[in-house]
Each structure stands twice: as C-alpha cells, then as structure tokens.
Write a protein that holds these residues in place. Sequence first.
Motif, PDB file in Angstrom:
ATOM      1  N   ASP A  99      -8.450   5.787  -2.942  1.00  9.83           N
ATOM      2  CA  ASP A  99      -8.624   4.367  -3.270  1.00  9.83           C
ATOM      3  C   ASP A  99      -7.464   3.806  -4.085  1.00  9.83           C
ATOM      4  O   ASP A  99      -7.415   2.599  -4.324  1.00  9.83           O
ATOM      5  CB  ASP A  99      -9.939   4.152  -4.023  1.00  9.83           C
ATOM      6  CG  ASP A  99     -11.143   4.434  -3.131  1.00  9.83           C
ATOM      7  OD1 ASP A  99     -11.011   4.270  -1.895  1.00  9.83           O
ATOM      8  OD2 ASP A  99     -12.188   4.841  -3.649  1.00  9.83           O
ATOM      9  N   ARG A 100      -6.538   4.657  -4.527  1.00  8.08           N
ATOM     10  CA  ARG A 100      -5.374   4.152  -5.257  1.00  8.08           C
ATOM     11  C   ARG A 100      -4.461   3.416  -4.289  1.00  8.08           C
ATOM     12  O   ARG A 100      -4.023   3.978  -3.297  1.00  8.08           O
ATOM     13  CB  ARG A 100      -4.605   5.292  -5.902  1.00  8.08           C
ATOM     14  CG  ARG A 100      -5.276   5.838  -7.123  1.00  8.08           C
ATOM     15  CD  ARG A 100      -4.354   6.761  -7.862  1.00  8.08           C
ATOM     16  NE  ARG A 100      -5.003   7.229  -9.067  1.00  8.08           N
ATOM     17  CZ  ARG A 100      -4.578   8.250  -9.762  1.00  8.08           C
ATOM     18  NH1 ARG A 100      -3.522   8.928  -9.377  1.00  8.08           N
ATOM     19  NH2 ARG A 100      -5.209   8.614 -10.852  1.00  8.08           N
ATOM     20  N   PRO A 101      -4.182   2.159  -4.580  1.00  9.88           N
ATOM     21  CA  PRO A 101      -3.344   1.391  -3.651  1.00  9.88           C
ATOM     22  C   PRO A 101      -1.873   1.811  -3.703  1.00  9.88           C
ATOM     23  O   PRO A 101      -1.397   2.334  -4.711  1.00  9.88           O
ATOM     24  CB  PRO A 101      -3.514  -0.050  -4.129  1.00  9.88           C
ATOM     25  CG  PRO A 101      -3.896   0.069  -5.565  1.00  9.88           C
ATOM     26  CD  PRO A 101      -4.640   1.364  -5.708  1.00  9.88           C
ATOM     27  N   HIS A 102      -1.191   1.604  -2.605  1.00  8.16           N
ATOM     28  CA  HIS A 102       0.251   1.808  -2.500  1.00  8.16           C
ATOM     29  C   HIS A 102       0.883   0.458  -2.183  1.00  8.16           C
ATOM     30  O   HIS A 102       0.220  -0.437  -1.673  1.00  8.16           O
ATOM     31  CB  HIS A 102       0.573   2.822  -1.397  1.00  8.16           C
ATOM     32  CG  HIS A 102       0.198   4.216  -1.753  1.00  8.16           C
ATOM     33  ND1 HIS A 102      -1.101   4.661  -1.766  1.00  8.16           N
ATOM     34  CD2 HIS A 102       0.965   5.274  -2.102  1.00  8.16           C
ATOM     35  CE1 HIS A 102      -1.120   5.932  -2.125  1.00  8.16           C
ATOM     36  NE2 HIS A 102       0.110   6.331  -2.324  1.00  8.16           N
ATOM     37  N   ARG A 103       2.159   0.345  -2.474  1.00 15.07           N
ATOM     38  CA  ARG A 103       2.848  -0.927  -2.248  1.00 15.07           C
ATOM     39  C   ARG A 103       4.223  -0.650  -1.650  1.00 15.07           C
ATOM     40  O   ARG A 103       4.887   0.311  -2.008  1.00 15.07           O
ATOM     41  CB  ARG A 103       3.007  -1.672  -3.569  1.00 15.07           C
ATOM     42  CG  ARG A 103       3.719  -3.017  -3.433  1.00 15.07           C
ATOM     43  CD  ARG A 103       3.632  -3.837  -4.696  1.00 15.07           C
ATOM     44  NE  ARG A 103       2.229  -4.230  -4.897  1.00 15.07           N
ATOM     45  CZ  ARG A 103       1.663  -4.378  -6.084  1.00 15.07           C
ATOM     46  NH1 ARG A 103       2.355  -4.186  -7.180  1.00 15.07           N
ATOM     47  NH2 ARG A 103       0.400  -4.728  -6.176  1.00 15.07           N
ATOM     48  N   VAL A 104       4.642  -1.546  -0.753  1.00 14.45           N
ATOM     49  CA  VAL A 104       5.990  -1.471  -0.192  1.00 14.45           C
ATOM     50  C   VAL A 104       6.957  -1.889  -1.294  1.00 14.45           C
ATOM     51  O   VAL A 104       6.898  -3.015  -1.776  1.00 14.45           O
ATOM     52  CB  VAL A 104       6.133  -2.376   1.057  1.00 14.45           C
ATOM     53  CG1 VAL A 104       7.570  -2.375   1.546  1.00 14.45           C
ATOM     54  CG2 VAL A 104       5.181  -1.923   2.156  1.00 14.45           C
ATOM     55  N   VAL A 105       7.840  -0.961  -1.690  1.00 16.01           N
ATOM     56  CA  VAL A 105       8.800  -1.225  -2.769  1.00 16.01           C
ATOM     57  C   VAL A 105      10.232  -1.295  -2.245  1.00 16.01           C
ATOM     58  O   VAL A 105      11.157  -1.558  -3.003  1.00 16.01           O
ATOM     59  CB  VAL A 105       8.697  -0.170  -3.890  1.00 16.01           C
ATOM     60  CG1 VAL A 105       7.336  -0.238  -4.563  1.00 16.01           C
ATOM     61  CG2 VAL A 105       8.964   1.231  -3.355  1.00 16.01           C
ATOM     62  N   PHE A 106      10.412  -1.066  -0.954  1.00 20.31           N
ATOM     63  CA  PHE A 106      11.734  -1.119  -0.336  1.00 20.31           C
ATOM     64  C   PHE A 106      12.336  -2.501  -0.547  1.00 20.31           C
ATOM     65  O   PHE A 106      11.661  -3.516  -0.422  1.00 20.31           O
ATOM     66  CB  PHE A 106      11.600  -0.805   1.158  1.00 20.31           C
ATOM     67  CG  PHE A 106      12.865  -0.917   1.940  1.00 20.31           C
ATOM     68  CD1 PHE A 106      14.016  -0.263   1.544  1.00 20.31           C
ATOM     69  CD2 PHE A 106      12.910  -1.672   3.099  1.00 20.31           C
ATOM     70  CE1 PHE A 106      15.181  -0.357   2.274  1.00 20.31           C
ATOM     71  CE2 PHE A 106      14.072  -1.771   3.840  1.00 20.31           C
ATOM     72  CZ  PHE A 106      15.209  -1.117   3.424  1.00 20.31           C
ATOM     73  N   GLU A 107      13.626  -2.545  -0.848  1.00 20.46           N
ATOM     74  CA  GLU A 107      14.296  -3.817  -1.131  1.00 20.46           C
ATOM     75  C   GLU A 107      14.622  -4.615   0.130  1.00 20.46           C
ATOM     76  O   GLU A 107      15.025  -5.764   0.048  1.00 20.46           O
ATOM     77  CB  GLU A 107      15.579  -3.578  -1.933  1.00 20.46           C
ATOM     78  CG  GLU A 107      15.323  -3.063  -3.340  1.00 20.46           C
ATOM     79  CD  GLU A 107      14.535  -4.047  -4.200  1.00 20.46           C
ATOM     80  OE1 GLU A 107      14.785  -5.265  -4.115  1.00 20.46           O
ATOM     81  OE2 GLU A 107      13.664  -3.596  -4.955  1.00 20.46           O
ATOM     82  N   GLY A 108      14.460  -4.008   1.284  1.00 24.75           N
ATOM     83  CA  GLY A 108      14.699  -4.722   2.530  1.00 24.75           C
ATOM     84  C   GLY A 108      13.522  -5.628   2.856  1.00 24.75           C
ATOM     85  O   GLY A 108      12.548  -5.719   2.100  1.00 24.75           O
ATOM     86  N   PRO A 109      13.568  -6.314   4.000  1.00 23.30           N
ATOM     87  CA  PRO A 109      12.517  -7.288   4.324  1.00 23.30           C
ATOM     88  C   PRO A 109      11.173  -6.666   4.703  1.00 23.30           C
ATOM     89  O   PRO A 109      10.133  -7.281   4.488  1.00 23.30           O
ATOM     90  CB  PRO A 109      13.101  -8.062   5.499  1.00 23.30           C
ATOM     91  CG  PRO A 109      14.141  -7.169   6.085  1.00 23.30           C
ATOM     92  CD  PRO A 109      14.665  -6.329   4.961  1.00 23.30           C
ATOM     93  N   PHE A 110      11.172  -5.440   5.251  1.00 19.25           N
ATOM     94  CA  PHE A 110       9.908  -4.836   5.681  1.00 19.25           C
ATOM     95  C   PHE A 110      10.073  -3.336   5.884  1.00 19.25           C
ATOM     96  O   PHE A 110      11.177  -2.805   5.900  1.00 19.25           O
ATOM     97  CB  PHE A 110       9.389  -5.483   6.974  1.00 19.25           C
ATOM     98  CG  PHE A 110      10.325  -5.303   8.142  1.00 19.25           C
ATOM     99  CD1 PHE A 110      10.256  -4.183   8.953  1.00 19.25           C
ATOM    100  CD2 PHE A 110      11.280  -6.273   8.432  1.00 19.25           C
ATOM    101  CE1 PHE A 110      11.129  -4.021  10.025  1.00 19.25           C
ATOM    102  CE2 PHE A 110      12.147  -6.121   9.494  1.00 19.25           C
ATOM    103  CZ  PHE A 110      12.070  -4.987  10.295  1.00 19.25           C
ATOM    104  N   VAL A 111       8.920  -2.669   6.037  1.00 21.07           N
ATOM    105  CA  VAL A 111       8.844  -1.248   6.365  1.00 21.07           C
ATOM    106  C   VAL A 111       7.989  -1.141   7.621  1.00 21.07           C
ATOM    107  O   VAL A 111       6.994  -1.854   7.762  1.00 21.07           O
ATOM    108  CB  VAL A 111       8.213  -0.453   5.196  1.00 21.07           C
ATOM    109  CG1 VAL A 111       7.868   0.963   5.601  1.00 21.07           C
ATOM    110  CG2 VAL A 111       9.142  -0.447   3.991  1.00 21.07           C
ATOM    111  N   ASN A 112       8.377  -0.251   8.522  1.00 25.13           N
ATOM    112  CA  ASN A 112       7.602  -0.057   9.751  1.00 25.13           C
ATOM    113  C   ASN A 112       6.459   0.924   9.536  1.00 25.13           C
ATOM    114  O   ASN A 112       6.627   1.945   8.876  1.00 25.13           O
ATOM    115  CB  ASN A 112       8.500   0.499  10.862  1.00 25.13           C
ATOM    116  CG  ASN A 112       9.471  -0.529  11.377  1.00 25.13           C
ATOM    117  OD1 ASN A 112       9.147  -1.701  11.476  1.00 25.13           O
ATOM    118  ND2 ASN A 112      10.671  -0.087  11.710  1.00 25.13           N
ATOM    119  N   ALA A 113       5.313   0.609  10.110  1.00 22.88           N
ATOM    120  CA  ALA A 113       4.212   1.563  10.232  1.00 22.88           C
ATOM    121  C   ALA A 113       4.287   2.081  11.662  1.00 22.88           C
ATOM    122  O   ALA A 113       4.601   1.321  12.591  1.00 22.88           O
ATOM    123  CB  ALA A 113       2.878   0.887   9.961  1.00 22.88           C
TER     124      ALA A 113
END
Length: 145
Positions: free
Chosen positions: A71-85
Amino acid sequence: PPPAAEGGGGSSGGGSGGGSGASLWYDGSHPSVRLVRCATRAVHLLDAATAELAALQSEPAEGEVPLPLPDRPHRVVFEGPFVNARARPSLKAAVTRTLPRGADLSATAQRGVWLRTKAGDFVLKSHPALGRLVGQVVDEDGLNP
C-alpha cells in the motif's frame, strides 16, 4: 603533502595560479599516464552501463517477490516528461501506458529492478543511463506515509 582543500596560496605554491598544488587529485604522474587512466576508467564504466542496458532487454532471472507493504505509494521521479509502463519486465516489451512525471502508482511486487503495478504492468525503477525513474513516496519528515 597536498594543499588544504579550502586553502589557496600559502607556502605550498598551490594558489589559484594553477601551480603544482592546484589539484588535490594530482599524484605526480605524467599527463599522458593520467589520461590513459581516465580513459580506461571511462571504458570500464561504459562497458558496465552497456551490460546493464543489455540485461534490461530481457526479463530478469529473478522471480517476482511481493512487496512487504504494497500500500506504500510510489511516484515517478524521473526528470523527463514520462516513464513507460510495459506489459512484461523488459525494455523490449510493449508499452502499455505512459506515466507523467509526478504520477503516483501502486506497486504490488518487484522483479529485479522492475515494479509490478496494481494495473498488472511493469515500471522500471532505475535506468543505467537515465538514473532513478520511480521512488517510494516520502513525506516532509522523510518517512513513508
């Protein structure tokens, strides 16, 4: 002895004029020897990064391990515009969606350096050339919520 880190000048002759004590890392070697050392280290670093990238092309040998606190959330921290799933834990797998910078996601398991999301796809946590892509959400006190 090398000059003091904050210093400059003094009797060591290592002031800002670029004298023999200008660098704390100077070891007395000829510049060509230092250049070869630096080039050799750079080649080793590139080889390691290439091997890491090659490993990400195929699925990890490790099995999937459930996260202890899913249940611990994760967050996209990459400095680019997006991350692919991706559909599978591999850079060759089909992209299922993109997650913009700052997007929160829920992960249920880990497989190597990949997180399985609650949606069932995989997100890479860290990339050898791009750095950290996803991290656990931490509050202002440095604690996980």
